[in-house]
Design a protein around this motif. Structure first.
Motif, short mmCIF file in Angstrom:
data_model
loop_
_atom_site.label_atom_id
_atom_site.label_comp_id
_atom_site.label_asym_id
_atom_site.label_seq_id
_atom_site.Cartn_x
_atom_site.Cartn_y
_atom_site.Cartn_z
N ALA A 56 39.42 36.20 41.52
CA ALA A 56 40.59 36.77 42.21
C ALA A 56 40.56 38.29 42.18
O ALA A 56 41.06 38.94 43.10
N TRP A 140 37.85 36.21 48.31
CA TRP A 140 38.33 35.86 46.97
C TRP A 140 39.03 34.52 46.94
O TRP A 140 38.95 33.80 45.94
N THR A 141 39.71 34.16 48.03
CA THR A 141 40.42 32.88 48.05
C THR A 141 39.46 31.69 47.96
O THR A 141 39.81 30.66 47.40
N GLU A 142 38.26 31.85 48.49
CA GLU A 142 37.24 30.81 48.36
C GLU A 142 36.50 30.93 47.03
O GLU A 142 36.11 29.92 46.43
N ARG A 145 38.28 29.14 44.08
CA ARG A 145 38.11 27.68 44.17
C ARG A 145 36.68 27.29 43.78
O ARG A 145 36.47 26.34 43.02
N GLU A 168 44.37 22.34 42.54
CA GLU A 168 45.28 22.88 43.57
C GLU A 168 46.59 23.34 42.94
O GLU A 168 47.14 24.38 43.32
N LEU A 171 45.82 26.65 41.24
CA LEU A 171 45.54 27.74 42.17
C LEU A 171 46.73 28.11 43.05
O LEU A 171 46.81 29.25 43.53
N LEU A 175 47.37 31.59 45.17
CA LEU A 175 47.12 31.60 46.61
C LEU A 175 48.39 31.83 47.44
O LEU A 175 48.31 32.35 48.55
N ASN A 176 49.56 31.44 46.89
CA ASN A 176 50.79 31.67 47.65
C ASN A 176 51.49 32.97 47.26
O ASN A 176 52.56 33.27 47.75
N ARG A 181 46.94 39.15 41.83
CA ARG A 181 45.54 39.21 41.41
C ARG A 181 45.38 40.22 40.28
O ARG A 181 46.08 41.22 40.25
#
Length: 187
Positions: A56, A140-142, A145, A168, A171, A175-176, A181
């Motif tokens: 992140a 970073w979002t991928e 994960r 999920e 994360l 993610l939301n 970060r």
């Protein structure tokens, strides 16, 4: 493996990742998802959250070999220090008797504090050993994960639907935007 060469930068990143870990773990549903993965797959929660935090923060996602090299000292520390502290803490709970209940509760609290401190130290090792090369072209979002999935795969487990649901849940606050970060502060 190339280790971080600037101790100040490593310390700043380790502190940012630790603060991120505390914030993420405190989000609704995250602790239970982490503990579920820990119980079901033997996942080191501190290591998992550090790997997510580093990705992140913009560090590259790691492939299998780089992940193994990065985790070598951290996983040894998990086995040699964190797990024995956790076992002692749990053992105190099972050995409580009315005559020693207050003292045993205090001991259990002290052991939990030491366990948390050991997890912070483990994250310092992981940050220092985090591979300098990886899949840097990923957003970073991928990367967060992928780091989580590669770590889980290293536990000799392909992610089940239950594992993926827990990931999920872990994360989601990142993610939301509920958790920011990690951003290392330099003096």
């Amino acid at each position: 493996m190339q280790r971080e060469s600037d101790p100040e930068a490593t310390g700043a990143m380790a502190e940012a990742v630790w603060q991120f870990t505390l914030s993420l773990y405190d989000q609704p549903g995250v602790a239970s998802a982490c503990l579920s993965l820990q119980a079901r797959r033997g996942v080191g929660v501190s290591a998992l959250l550090a790997l997510i935090g580093l990705a992140a923060a913009g560090r590259p996602a790691l492939e299998k070999n780089a992940m193994e090299a990065t985790l070598a000292r951290a996983e040894h520390f998990q086995q040699a220090v964190i797990e024995p502290l956790r076992a002692a803490r749990r053992g105190v709970r099972g050995a409580m008797a009315p005559a020693i209940e207050a003292d045993a509760h205090a001991l259990r609290h002290d052991l939990q504090a030491r366990e948390i401190e050991a997890e912070r130290l483990q994250q310092q090792l992981l940050v220092a050993d985090y591979a300098a090369s990886g899949l840097s072209e990923l957003p970073w979002t991928e990367a967060v994960r992928l780091n989580a999935l590669v770590y889980l795969a290293g536990k000799n487990a392909s992610a089940s639907s239950e594992d993926e649901a827990d990931l999920e849940q872990i994360l989601a606050p990142l993610l939301n935007g509920a958790v920011g970060r990690p951003e290392p502060q330099r003096n």
